[in-house]
Design an enzyme around this catalytic site. Structure first.
Site, PDB file in Angstrom:
ATOM      1  N   VAL A 290       4.209   5.933   1.727  1.00  0.00           N
ATOM      2  CA  VAL A 290       2.792   6.006   2.107  1.00  0.00           C
ATOM      3  C   VAL A 290       2.125   4.643   1.927  1.00  0.00           C
ATOM      4  O   VAL A 290       0.906   4.536   1.903  1.00  0.00           O
ATOM      5  CB  VAL A 290       2.063   7.076   1.250  1.00  0.00           C
ATOM      6  CG1 VAL A 290       2.616   8.473   1.542  1.00  0.00           C
ATOM      7  CG2 VAL A 290       2.171   6.772  -0.249  1.00  0.00           C
ATOM      8  N   ASP A 291       2.946   3.588   1.771  1.00  0.00           N
ATOM      9  CA  ASP A 291       2.416   2.284   1.335  1.00  0.00           C
ATOM     10  C   ASP A 291       2.030   1.345   2.476  1.00  0.00           C
ATOM     11  O   ASP A 291       1.437   0.284   2.234  1.00  0.00           O
ATOM     12  CB  ASP A 291       3.411   1.591   0.389  1.00  0.00           C
ATOM     13  CG  ASP A 291       4.817   1.448   0.989  1.00  0.00           C
ATOM     14  OD1 ASP A 291       4.942   1.292   2.219  1.00  0.00           O
ATOM     15  OD2 ASP A 291       5.794   1.477   0.203  1.00  0.00           O
TER      16      ASP A 291
ATOM     17  N   HIS B  24       5.349  11.265   5.664  1.00  0.00           N
ATOM     18  CA  HIS B  24       4.574  11.863   4.565  1.00  0.00           C
ATOM     19  C   HIS B  24       3.133  11.348   4.533  1.00  0.00           C
ATOM     20  O   HIS B  24       2.477  11.435   3.499  1.00  0.00           O
ATOM     21  CB  HIS B  24       5.265  11.606   3.218  1.00  0.00           C
ATOM     22  CG  HIS B  24       6.533  12.383   3.048  1.00  0.00           C
ATOM     23  ND1 HIS B  24       7.459  12.113   2.060  1.00  0.00           N
ATOM     24  CD2 HIS B  24       7.038  13.447   3.735  1.00  0.00           C
ATOM     25  CE1 HIS B  24       8.477  12.970   2.168  1.00  0.00           C
ATOM     26  NE2 HIS B  24       8.245  13.773   3.178  1.00  0.00           N
TER      27      HIS B  24
ATOM     28  N   CYS C 255     -14.808  18.388   5.792  1.00  0.00           N
ATOM     29  CA  CYS C 255     -15.113  18.115   7.209  1.00  0.00           C
ATOM     30  C   CYS C 255     -13.981  17.389   7.924  1.00  0.00           C
ATOM     31  O   CYS C 255     -14.049  17.178   9.125  1.00  0.00           O
ATOM     32  CB  CYS C 255     -16.428  17.337   7.335  1.00  0.00           C
ATOM     33  SG  CYS C 255     -16.291  15.593   6.869  1.00  0.00           S
TER      34      CYS C 255
ATOM     35  N   CYS D 266     -20.571  14.274   3.465  1.00  0.00           N
ATOM     36  CA  CYS D 266     -20.873  15.706   3.597  1.00  0.00           C
ATOM     37  C   CYS D 266     -20.796  16.423   2.247  1.00  0.00           C
ATOM     38  O   CYS D 266     -21.114  17.604   2.166  1.00  0.00           O
ATOM     39  CB  CYS D 266     -19.924  16.362   4.603  1.00  0.00           C
ATOM     40  SG  CYS D 266     -18.313  16.826   3.917  1.00  0.00           S
TER      41      CYS D 266
ATOM     42  N   ASN E  80      21.929   1.519   0.089  1.00  0.00           N
ATOM     43  CA  ASN E  80      21.412   2.050  -1.170  1.00  0.00           C
ATOM     44  C   ASN E  80      22.317   1.536  -2.293  1.00  0.00           C
ATOM     45  O   ASN E  80      23.525   1.464  -2.112  1.00  0.00           O
ATOM     46  CB  ASN E  80      21.467   3.604  -1.117  1.00  0.00           C
ATOM     47  CG  ASN E  80      20.579   4.265  -2.135  1.00  0.00           C
ATOM     48  OD1 ASN E  80      20.594   3.910  -3.305  1.00  0.00           O
ATOM     49  ND2 ASN E  80      19.800   5.233  -1.696  1.00  0.00           N
TER      50      ASN E  80
ATOM     51  N   ALA F 214      17.995  -3.093  -0.623  1.00  0.00           N
ATOM     52  CA  ALA F 214      17.631  -3.146   0.799  1.00  0.00           C
ATOM     53  C   ALA F 214      17.421  -4.586   1.277  1.00  0.00           C
ATOM     54  O   ALA F 214      17.851  -4.950   2.377  1.00  0.00           O
ATOM     55  CB  ALA F 214      16.368  -2.328   1.032  1.00  0.00           C
TER      56      ALA F 214
HETATM   57  P1  OAD Z   1      13.463   8.491  -4.473  1.00  0.00           P
HETATM   58  O1  OAD Z   1      12.699   7.908  -5.609  1.00  0.00           O
HETATM   59  O2  OAD Z   1      13.867   9.913  -4.574  1.00  0.00           O
HETATM   60  O3  OAD Z   1      14.792   7.649  -4.223  1.00  0.00           O
HETATM   61  C1  OAD Z   1      14.793   6.253  -4.203  1.00  0.00           C
HETATM   62  C2  OAD Z   1      16.140   5.783  -3.711  1.00  0.00           C
HETATM   63  O4  OAD Z   1      16.103   4.368  -3.632  1.00  0.00           O
HETATM   64  C3  OAD Z   1      17.325   6.148  -4.625  1.00  0.00           C
HETATM   65  O5  OAD Z   1      18.371   6.707  -3.848  1.00  0.00           O
HETATM   66  C4  OAD Z   1      17.752   4.789  -5.213  1.00  0.00           C
HETATM   67  O6  OAD Z   1      19.154   4.713  -5.476  1.00  0.00           O
HETATM   68  C5  OAD Z   1      17.354   3.851  -4.106  1.00  0.00           C
HETATM   69  N1  OAD Z   1      17.136   2.430  -4.502  1.00  0.00           N
HETATM   70  C6  OAD Z   1      16.886   1.914  -5.725  1.00  0.00           C
HETATM   71  N2  OAD Z   1      16.722   0.581  -5.658  1.00  0.00           N
HETATM   72  C7  OAD Z   1      16.867   0.225  -4.352  1.00  0.00           C
HETATM   73  C8  OAD Z   1      16.809  -0.998  -3.637  1.00  0.00           C
HETATM   74  N3  OAD Z   1      16.565  -2.162  -4.236  1.00  0.00           N
HETATM   75  N4  OAD Z   1      17.032  -0.965  -2.296  1.00  0.00           N
HETATM   76  C9  OAD Z   1      17.292   0.204  -1.658  1.00  0.00           C
HETATM   77  N5  OAD Z   1      17.350   1.395  -2.296  1.00  0.00           N
HETATM   78  C10 OAD Z   1      17.137   1.415  -3.615  1.00  0.00           C
HETATM   79  O7  OAD Z   1      12.584   8.195  -3.158  1.00  0.00           O
HETATM   80  P2  OAD Z   1      12.554   8.983  -1.767  1.00  0.00           P
HETATM   81  O8  OAD Z   1      13.901   9.372  -1.336  1.00  0.00           O
HETATM   82  O9  OAD Z   1      11.734   8.167  -0.854  1.00  0.00           O
HETATM   83  O10 OAD Z   1       7.452  12.805  -1.374  1.00  0.00           O
HETATM   84  O11 OAD Z   1      11.731  10.273  -2.162  1.00  0.00           O
HETATM   85  C11 OAD Z   1      11.407  11.198  -1.161  1.00  0.00           C
HETATM   86  C12 OAD Z   1      10.087  11.833  -1.440  1.00  0.00           C
HETATM   87  O12 OAD Z   1      10.043  12.363  -2.782  1.00  0.00           O
HETATM   88  C13 OAD Z   1       8.898  10.901  -1.414  1.00  0.00           C
HETATM   89  O13 OAD Z   1       8.428  10.610  -0.123  1.00  0.00           O
HETATM   90  C14 OAD Z   1       7.874  11.683  -2.188  1.00  0.00           C
HETATM   91  C15 OAD Z   1       8.744  12.102  -3.346  1.00  0.00           C
HETATM   92  O14 OAD Z   1       8.340  13.204  -4.070  1.00  0.00           O
HETATM   93  C16 OAD Z   1       6.241  13.341  -1.503  1.00  0.00           C
HETATM   94  O15 OAD Z   1       5.456  12.946  -2.331  1.00  0.00           O
HETATM   95  C17 OAD Z   1       5.938  14.456  -0.556  1.00  0.00           C
END
Ligand code: OAD
Length: 263
Positions: A109-110, A125, A136, A156, A219, A238
């Site tokens: 969301v950044d 997301h 509203c 509002c 990853n 990344a």
């Molecule tokens: P996670 O925090 O679950 O996972 C982060 C991933 O990034 C892990 O698999 C790490 O191994 C990997 N990682 C760590 N360092 C890294 C690097 N330097 N380069 C690349 N990868 C690296 O984050 P998301 O999978 O995005 O949803 O989480 C999914 C959703 O869970 C989010 O959008 C949010 C959260 O709850 C909502 O809030 C609805």
């Protein structure tokens, strides 16, 4: 993974990108870690110190918006407001500019993909850049919202919430539909920095695989996709991995005819 293996996988990925020209990237919190934004899971993850069902569920927000603003939103907003894109974001933006990447579907969301120059970004997301009034539905840029009173309020009188998806809410249907359409047609899916544990985003690689795409993970750690859905994992951060892929793509571009080979 040995260094030699890594180099082979980087080269293979660059060739696939250059030859197919119909790649899509699915990104998660990992792509923004190098920008100083903590992930949700794993070391330093937000959900290690907070229960998402207590601070990020829509029912909790409706019951006690002040609590969610104070425990979650204010802190996240402070981190996001100073974060800048890193080599992972700029690498994906460059691939789009060169015509090898169609779109980025991000769970983040950044707004850092757009800040890096990516133009076709599906914010699966939602976003923290905007606030939406609970009553509203009007939207206001986060930077313009009066935060002297928490929770902030719309003209509002309704309470503002970030224009993102809380747990317990639906993914915006237009984002879901677009992601499904993209997966039906993409040849390569780069899955960058996501633990692939939150649905329905975690289904996206499966859709790509079913449609015959190559699924490539970037990853530092294996995920539930590794060895099952993804063709291979390039283990690393990344920024470094995308930098190396870009270097190979640049070499292939320099080789001329190679990149225009029709499929
Ligand atoms: P996670 O925090 O679950 O996972 C982060 C991933 O990034 C892990 O698999 C790490 O191994 C990997 N990682 C760590 N360092 C890294 C690097 N330097 N380069 C690349 N990868 C690296 O984050 P998301 O999978 O995005 O949803 O989480 C999914 C959703 O869970 C989010 O959008 C949010 C959260 O709850 C909502 O809030 C609805």
């Amino acid at each position: 993974m040995r260094d030699g293996d890594r180099d082979v996988l980087i080269q293979r990925t660059a060739e696939a990108l250059v030859q197919t020209r119909r790649a899509v990237a699915l990104t998660g919190a990992g792509v923004s870690i190098e920008s100083g934004i903590p992930p949700f899971r794993g070391p330093g993850g937000l959900w290690e110190t907070m229960d998402p069902m207590e601070v990020a569920h829509i029912d909790v927000f409706r019951r006690d918006p002040e609590k969610v603003w104070k425990l979650l939103i204010e802190g996240m907003q402070a981190v996001l407001s100073v974060a800048r894109p890193n080599a992972g974001h700029t690498g994906l933006a460059r691939l789009e500019q060169w015509g090898y990447l169609r779109s980025v579907i991000t769970q983040n969301v950044d707004g850092l993909h757009q800040a890096a120059g990516s133009r076709d970004v599906i914010e699966f997301h939602g976003t923290f850049a905007w606030q939406r009034c609970q009553d509203c539905e009007s939207r206001c840029a986060t930077g313009k919202v009066d935060l002297s009173r928490i929770p902030p309020r719309c003209a509002c009188g309704g309470i503002y919430r970030p224009d993102c998806v809380f747990f317990g809410e639906m993914i915006p249907p237009q984002h879901l539909a677009r992601a499904q359409r993209l997966m039906a047609r993409c040849d390569v899916l780069l899955v960058v920095g996501t633990s692939a544990t939150v649905h329905p985003a975690a289904m996206i690689p499966l859709l790509a695989k079913d449609a015959g795409a190559r699924v490539i993970e970037i990853n530092p750690e294996p995920t539930p996709l590794t060895g099952r859905v993804s063709d291979y994992l390039i283990q690393g951060g990344a920024g470094a991995v995308l930098n190396d892929i870009l270097g190979c793509v640049e070499e292939l571009r320099g080789l001329g005819g190679h990149i225009d080979t029709p499929r």
